[in-house]
Design a protein around this motif. Structure first.
Motif, PDB file in Angstrom:
ATOM      1  N   LEU A  15       0.833  -1.192   0.000  1.00 50.45           N
ATOM      2  CA  LEU A  15       0.000   0.000   0.000  1.00 50.45           C
ATOM      3  C   LEU A  15       0.868   1.243   0.000  1.00 50.45           C
ATOM      4  O   LEU A  15       1.904   1.285   0.662  1.00 50.45           O
ATOM      5  N   ARG A  16       0.424   2.247  -0.753  1.00 49.73           N
ATOM      6  CA  ARG A  16       1.129   3.533  -0.822  1.00 49.73           C
ATOM      7  C   ARG A  16       0.366   4.580  -0.030  1.00 49.73           C
ATOM      8  O   ARG A  16      -0.847   4.651  -0.101  1.00 49.73           O
ATOM      9  N   VAL A  17       1.127   5.414   0.660  1.00 48.35           N
ATOM     10  CA  VAL A  17       0.567   6.564   1.357  1.00 48.35           C
ATOM     11  C   VAL A  17       1.135   7.794   0.657  1.00 48.35           C
ATOM     12  O   VAL A  17       2.352   7.973   0.595  1.00 48.35           O
ATOM     13  N   ILE A  18       0.251   8.626   0.098  1.00 53.76           N
ATOM     14  CA  ILE A  18       0.684   9.769  -0.701  1.00 53.76           C
ATOM     15  C   ILE A  18       0.320  11.063   0.043  1.00 53.76           C
ATOM     16  O   ILE A  18      -0.849  11.295   0.360  1.00 53.76           O
ATOM     17  N   PHE A  19       1.338  11.878   0.310  1.00 59.69           N
ATOM     18  CA  PHE A  19       1.150  13.179   0.953  1.00 59.69           C
ATOM     19  C   PHE A  19       1.039  14.237  -0.135  1.00 59.69           C
ATOM     20  O   PHE A  19       1.990  14.474  -0.867  1.00 59.69           O
ATOM     21  N   GLU A  53      -0.328  20.293  -1.540  1.00 63.76           N
ATOM     22  CA  GLU A  53      -1.135  21.321  -2.187  1.00 63.76           C
ATOM     23  C   GLU A  53      -2.613  21.222  -1.794  1.00 63.76           C
ATOM     24  O   GLU A  53      -3.237  22.208  -1.431  1.00 63.76           O
ATOM     25  N   SER A  54      -3.163  20.017  -1.858  1.00 68.20           N
ATOM     26  CA  SER A  54      -4.573  19.841  -1.496  1.00 68.20           C
ATOM     27  C   SER A  54      -4.749  19.492  -0.019  1.00 68.20           C
ATOM     28  O   SER A  54      -5.879  19.339   0.443  1.00 68.20           O
ATOM     29  N   ARG A  55      -3.638  19.363   0.699  1.00 70.86           N
ATOM     30  CA  ARG A  55      -3.626  19.051   2.136  1.00 70.86           C
ATOM     31  C   ARG A  55      -4.390  17.766   2.435  1.00 70.86           C
ATOM     32  O   ARG A  55      -5.294  17.737   3.276  1.00 70.86           O
ATOM     33  N   THR A  56      -4.009  16.710   1.726  1.00 74.31           N
ATOM     34  CA  THR A  56      -4.621  15.402   1.940  1.00 74.31           C
ATOM     35  C   THR A  56      -3.546  14.335   2.048  1.00 74.31           C
ATOM     36  O   THR A  56      -2.417  14.514   1.581  1.00 74.31           O
ATOM     37  N   ILE A  57      -3.929  13.241   2.658  1.00 75.48           N
ATOM     38  CA  ILE A  57      -3.092  12.044   2.703  1.00 75.48           C
ATOM     39  C   ILE A  57      -3.961  10.928   2.139  1.00 75.48           C
ATOM     40  O   ILE A  57      -5.043  10.649   2.665  1.00 75.48           O
ATOM     41  N   SER A  86      11.633  11.164   3.245  1.00 74.80           N
ATOM     42  CA  SER A  86      11.894  10.183   2.192  1.00 74.80           C
ATOM     43  C   SER A  86      11.125  10.482   0.911  1.00 74.80           C
ATOM     44  O   SER A  86      11.175   9.707  -0.037  1.00 74.80           O
ATOM     45  N   GLY A  87      10.399  11.596   0.861  1.00 73.08           N
ATOM     46  CA  GLY A  87       9.635  11.951  -0.327  1.00 73.08           C
ATOM     47  C   GLY A  87       8.144  11.929  -0.046  1.00 73.08           C
ATOM     48  O   GLY A  87       7.709  11.538   1.040  1.00 73.08           O
ATOM     49  N   PRO A  88       7.336  12.319  -1.041  1.00 68.11           N
ATOM     50  CA  PRO A  88       5.888  12.456  -0.811  1.00 68.11           C
ATOM     51  C   PRO A  88       5.124  11.135  -0.730  1.00 68.11           C
ATOM     52  O   PRO A  88       3.943  11.131  -0.438  1.00 68.11           O
ATOM     53  N   GLU A  89       5.793  10.011  -0.984  1.00 63.43           N
ATOM     54  CA  GLU A  89       5.109   8.715  -0.937  1.00 63.43           C
ATOM     55  C   GLU A  89       5.821   7.767   0.013  1.00 63.43           C
ATOM     56  O   GLU A  89       7.044   7.701   0.037  1.00 63.43           O
TER      57      GLU A  89
END
Length: 149
Positions: free
Chosen positions: A69-73, A76-80, A108-111
Motif C-alpha cells: 500500500l502507498r501513502v501519498i502526501f 497542495e490539497s492538504r490530503t493524505i 523520504s519523499g511524498p510517498e
C-alpha cells in the motif's frame, strides 16, 4: 392603625455590576493570547496523532490485505491518500485542510510504501507545524512502526 411596612430590598447596584463586568473583561483580555496559544498547540498535536493513525492504518491494512500500500502526501490539497500499490483503487483519504496545520513533505519523499509484512520501504520523519510555527514530528521506522516525538 397605621401599618408600618419595612421592606428590605437586597441586590446589586449598577456600579457593583459594572465593576464586576470590568474585572471579567480585563481577565478575558489577559487570558486571550494564552488560550489561543494553547488551542493552536492542541490542534497541532491532534492533527499529528490523526496523521500517525493514518499511517498505522496503512500498515495494518497492508498486513491484513497482504498487499503493498502507498501513502501519498499531497501538500497542495492538504490530503493524505491511501492507495493500493499494485492495482487501482483508493482505500482512504484524510483531509487535514481544516485543522490549521502544515504538514511538511516526509524526508523520504511524498510517498511511503508499506509491504505486506508491515515494513516500510524507507524510514522517514514528518514535521507538522501549527499556526504559531511550533513543530511536532513523528517518525516511521523501517519496521513500519510510527512514533510521535
Amino acid at each position: 392603625m397605621p401599618r408600618e411596612s419595612q421592606t428590605h430590598e437586597q441586590g446589586w447596584s449598577l456600579t457593583e455590576l459594572l465593576i464586576v463586568l470590568a474585572i471579567i473583561g480585563l481577565l478575558a483580555v489577559l487570558a486571550g493570547p494564552s488560550y489561543q496559544a494553547l488551542a493552536a498547540r492542541v490542534q497541532a498535536r491532534s492533527a499529528t496523532v490523526e496523521i500517525a493513525s493514518e499511517l498505522r492504518l496503512a500498515r495494518q491494512l497492508a498486513m491484513g490485505r497482504r498487499e503493498r500500500l502507498r501513502v501519498i502526501f499531497d501538500r497542495e490539497s492538504r490530503t493524505i491518500t491511501l492507495r493500493r500499490a499494485d492495482a487501482e483503487g483508493i482505500l482512504h483519504v484524510y483531509d487535514y485542510a481544516g485543522t490549521g496545520v502544515i504538514v511538511e513533505e516526509p524526508t523520504s519523499g511524498p510517498e511511503l510504501l508499506f509491504h505486506p509484512s508491515g515494513r516500510s520501504v524507507t524510514p522517514t520523519t514528518i514535521r507538522v507545524r501549527d499556526s504559531r510555527g511550533r513543530e511536532t514530528m513523528f517518525t516511521v521506522s523501517i519496521t513500519g512502526r510510527v512514533s510521535i516525538s
